[in-house]
Design an enzyme around this catalytic site. Structure first.
Site, PDB file in Angstrom:
ATOM      1  N   GLY A  26       0.829  -1.213   0.000  1.00 47.60           N
ATOM      2  CA  GLY A  26       0.000   0.000   0.000  1.00 47.60           C
ATOM      3  C   GLY A  26       0.857   1.253   0.000  1.00 47.60           C
ATOM      4  N   ARG A  56      -1.705   6.820   2.512  1.00 43.65           N
ATOM      5  CA  ARG A  56      -1.214   7.767   3.528  1.00 43.65           C
ATOM      6  C   ARG A  56      -0.196   7.100   4.446  1.00 43.65           C
ATOM      7  NH1 ARG A  56      -6.842   9.514   2.959  1.00 43.65           N
ATOM      8  NH2 ARG A  56      -7.252   7.387   3.606  1.00 43.65           N
ATOM      9  N   GLY A  60      -1.037  -3.330  10.030  1.00 46.44           N
ATOM     10  CA  GLY A  60      -1.685  -2.178  10.660  1.00 46.44           C
ATOM     11  C   GLY A  60      -3.118  -2.007  10.201  1.00 46.44           C
ATOM     12  N   HIS A  87     -11.841  10.713  13.410  1.00 47.54           N
ATOM     13  CA  HIS A  87     -10.850  10.520  12.357  1.00 47.54           C
ATOM     14  C   HIS A  87     -11.214  11.350  11.120  1.00 47.54           C
ATOM     15  CE1 HIS A  87      -9.643   6.986  14.721  1.00 47.54           C
ATOM     16  NE2 HIS A  87      -8.493   7.041  14.068  1.00 47.54           N
ATOM     17  N   LYS A  89     -11.660   7.865   6.227  1.00 43.95           N
ATOM     18  CA  LYS A  89     -11.611   6.571   6.935  1.00 43.95           C
ATOM     19  C   LYS A  89     -12.843   5.751   6.597  1.00 43.95           C
ATOM     20  CE  LYS A  89     -10.689   4.415  11.390  1.00 43.95           C
ATOM     21  NZ  LYS A  89      -9.683   3.509  10.832  1.00 43.95           N
ATOM     22  N   THR A 124      -8.504   1.296  16.981  1.00 46.35           N
ATOM     23  CA  THR A 124      -7.999   1.745  18.289  1.00 46.35           C
ATOM     24  C   THR A 124      -9.122   1.802  19.316  1.00 46.35           C
ATOM     25  OG1 THR A 124      -6.335   3.033  17.168  1.00 46.35           O
ATOM     26  CG2 THR A 124      -6.786   3.626  19.449  1.00 46.35           C
TER      27      THR A 124
HETATM   28  P1  NAD Z   1      -5.099   4.730   2.348  1.00 43.71           P
HETATM   29  O1  NAD Z   1      -6.400   4.477   1.664  1.00 43.71           O
HETATM   30  O2  NAD Z   1      -4.447   6.065   2.230  1.00 43.71           O
HETATM   31  O3  NAD Z   1      -4.012   3.633   1.886  1.00 43.71           O
HETATM   32  C1  NAD Z   1      -4.290   2.269   1.690  1.00 43.71           C
HETATM   33  C2  NAD Z   1      -3.429   1.826   0.515  1.00 43.71           C
HETATM   34  O4  NAD Z   1      -3.515   0.406   0.412  1.00 43.71           O
HETATM   35  C3  NAD Z   1      -3.917   2.425  -0.814  1.00 43.71           C
HETATM   36  O5  NAD Z   1      -2.831   2.977  -1.518  1.00 43.71           O
HETATM   37  C4  NAD Z   1      -4.522   1.209  -1.520  1.00 43.71           C
HETATM   38  O6  NAD Z   1      -4.437   1.286  -2.930  1.00 43.71           O
HETATM   39  C5  NAD Z   1      -3.623   0.103  -0.951  1.00 43.71           C
HETATM   40  N1  NAD Z   1      -4.189  -1.226  -1.154  1.00 43.71           N
HETATM   41  C6  NAD Z   1      -5.468  -1.658  -0.974  1.00 43.71           C
HETATM   42  N2  NAD Z   1      -5.592  -2.947  -1.348  1.00 43.71           N
HETATM   43  C7  NAD Z   1      -4.358  -3.341  -1.776  1.00 43.71           C
HETATM   44  C8  NAD Z   1      -3.847  -4.549  -2.295  1.00 43.71           C
HETATM   45  N3  NAD Z   1      -4.639  -5.622  -2.490  1.00 43.71           N
HETATM   46  N4  NAD Z   1      -2.530  -4.619  -2.613  1.00 43.71           N
HETATM   47  C9  NAD Z   1      -1.720  -3.553  -2.448  1.00 43.71           C
HETATM   48  N5  NAD Z   1      -2.153  -2.346  -1.977  1.00 43.71           N
HETATM   49  C10 NAD Z   1      -3.463  -2.257  -1.637  1.00 43.71           C
HETATM   50  O7  NAD Z   1      -5.365   4.367   3.894  1.00 43.71           O
HETATM   51  P2  NAD Z   1      -4.443   4.691   5.160  1.00 43.71           P
HETATM   52  O8  NAD Z   1      -4.974   5.909   5.857  1.00 43.71           O
HETATM   53  O9  NAD Z   1      -2.996   4.648   4.770  1.00 43.71           O
HETATM   54  O10 NAD Z   1      -4.820   3.471   6.097  1.00 43.71           O
HETATM   55  C11 NAD Z   1      -4.613   2.140   5.679  1.00 43.71           C
HETATM   56  C12 NAD Z   1      -5.063   1.187   6.785  1.00 43.71           C
HETATM   57  O11 NAD Z   1      -4.241   1.377   7.955  1.00 43.71           O
HETATM   58  C13 NAD Z   1      -6.517   1.403   7.259  1.00 43.71           C
HETATM   59  O12 NAD Z   1      -7.071   0.155   7.583  1.00 43.71           O
HETATM   60  C14 NAD Z   1      -6.339   2.261   8.514  1.00 43.71           C
HETATM   61  O13 NAD Z   1      -7.424   2.175   9.413  1.00 43.71           O
HETATM   62  C15 NAD Z   1      -5.094   1.638   9.077  1.00 43.71           C
HETATM   63  N6  NAD Z   1      -4.324   2.447  10.040  1.00 43.71           N
HETATM   64  C16 NAD Z   1      -3.828   1.756  11.097  1.00 43.71           C
HETATM   65  C17 NAD Z   1      -3.027   2.409  12.022  1.00 43.71           C
HETATM   66  C18 NAD Z   1      -2.415   1.597  13.131  1.00 43.71           C
HETATM   67  O14 NAD Z   1      -1.625   2.138  13.934  1.00 43.71           O
HETATM   68  N7  NAD Z   1      -2.720   0.288  13.199  1.00 43.71           N
HETATM   69  C19 NAD Z   1      -2.766   3.784  11.885  1.00 43.71           C
HETATM   70  C20 NAD Z   1      -3.280   4.454  10.773  1.00 43.71           C
HETATM   71  C21 NAD Z   1      -4.067   3.766   9.836  1.00 43.71           C
END
Ligand code: NAD
Length: 280
Positions: free
Chosen positions: A10, A14, A109, A167, A171, A178
């Site tokens: 990914g 972000r 994550g 958020h 989202k 969390t």
């Molecule tokens: P985002 O939409 O900006 O990024 C997700 C990325 O994953 C995108 O670029 C998308 O194209 C890619 N993706 C989706 N399916 C894919 C696949 N099959 N193969 C490769 N890439 C793929 O979202 P984000 O804000 O970066 O958040 C991503 C995830 O992380 C969410 O589930 C969010 O809730 C989670 N998150 C977790 C934490 C933590 O500390 N655990 C913190 C922030 C965000």
């Protein structure tokens, strides 16, 4: 001494960009004793991502890294030691299966996994992957979990527990991973099962609050990275425990720390409390 080679899943997202920056920043700092370095070995995303074909460093706002963001997962994982994966539930399940086959470290994550998806990830850990999965990789929230557990245990059912989160407007899942982690911590402190007591949103004539419930409210708007407040409301007093994430660096740094830690562990499913040594 060897280098930990990380594939960023990914990479166009972000968190993907934040994870690229965190891996680059960690190289040269004090690492795990058995490792000489950590590097971005590969970066990949879905074929429809605008990031495909771009240099991962440039895409993340750094100097070029010479790593081109690809949509070829197979090629990206060839030669990698670890995957840092903040993507989507189905993608994380599939990556955990690849991690099991190759004995890789898999840092997950991604939030919003169903019980079936969580089970599939657990199975991958049993089949040979070293997985660290957490709804929040920041030090502060993992510490907050312990505080919430303690407060819930000491205050008991006379204090109503409500968890509010806010958020950004992009989202897709609610309540946040969390908020659910914090709910689990509260339920653990009280010695109850969260599934039997969670109230996820109220609307209409809901009747009075059931004693012992743990309520969730999710707000969405703007660019808020992640705010969480656990309220413990008693007869004439109220305790509010709040964490505010100001940027994504805290999650990405936690993910890198988890990857370095997991490299020295046997296969299995771990969480951030294991990484931070907060279990006890
Ligand atoms: P985002 O939409 O900006 O990024 C997700 C990325 O994953 C995108 O670029 C998308 O194209 C890619 N993706 C989706 N399916 C894919 C696949 N099959 N193969 C490769 N890439 C793929 O979202 P984000 O804000 O970066 O958040 C991503 C995830 O992380 C969410 O589930 C969010 O809730 C989670 N998150 C977790 C934490 C933590 O500390 N655990 C913190 C922030 C965000």
């Amino acid at each position: 001494m060897s280098e930990l080679k990380v594939a960023i899943a990914g990479a166009g997202g972000r968190m993907g960009a934040a994870n690229i920056r965190a891996v680059v920043a960690a190289n040269g700092t004090r690492l795990h004793a058995a490792l000489s370095g950590i590097s971005v070995h590969a970066a990949f995303d879905r074929p429809d991502s605008e990031a495909i074909g771009k240099d991962a460093g440039l895409y993340a706002g750094l100097e070029p890294l010479g790593v081109i963001i690809t949509d070829n997962v197979e090629a990206a994982l060839a030669g990698a030691d670890a995957i840092i994966d903040f993507t989507a539930p189905a993608a994380s399940v599939a990556l955990s299966q690849r991690a099991a086959q190759a004995g890789l470290v898999h840092i997950v994550g991604t939030t919003g996994c169903s019980p079936e998806e969580d089970l599939a990830i657990r199975r991958s850990a049993e089949a040979g992957a070293r997985i660290v999965k957490a709804g929040n990789f920041s030090l502060g929230v993992n510490l907050l979990q312990g505080l919430v557990r303690q407060a819930a245990q000491i205050l008991g059912e006379d204090f109503d527990i409500e968890i509010i989160e806010m958020h950004h407007n992009r989202k897709v899942d609610a309540p946040s991973g969390t908020a659910l982690m914090l709910g689990q911590a509260a339920a653990k402190g009280r010695g109850i099962d969260l599934d039997d007591h969670a109230v996820r949103g109220r609307d209409g004539i809901t009747g009075p609050r059931r004693k012992g419930d743990i309520g969730f409210a999710a707000l969405r708007g703007g660019t808020v990275v992640g705010d969480h407040t656990v309220i413990l409301a008693g007869e004439a007093e109220r305790i509010e425990l709040t964490h505010r994430a100001e940027n994504r660096t805290i999650f990405a740094n936690g993910a890198v720390r988890a990857a370095l830690w997991a490299a020295g562990q046997p296969p299995g499913l771990y969480d951030m409390a294991d990484v931070l040594g907060l279990k006890g």
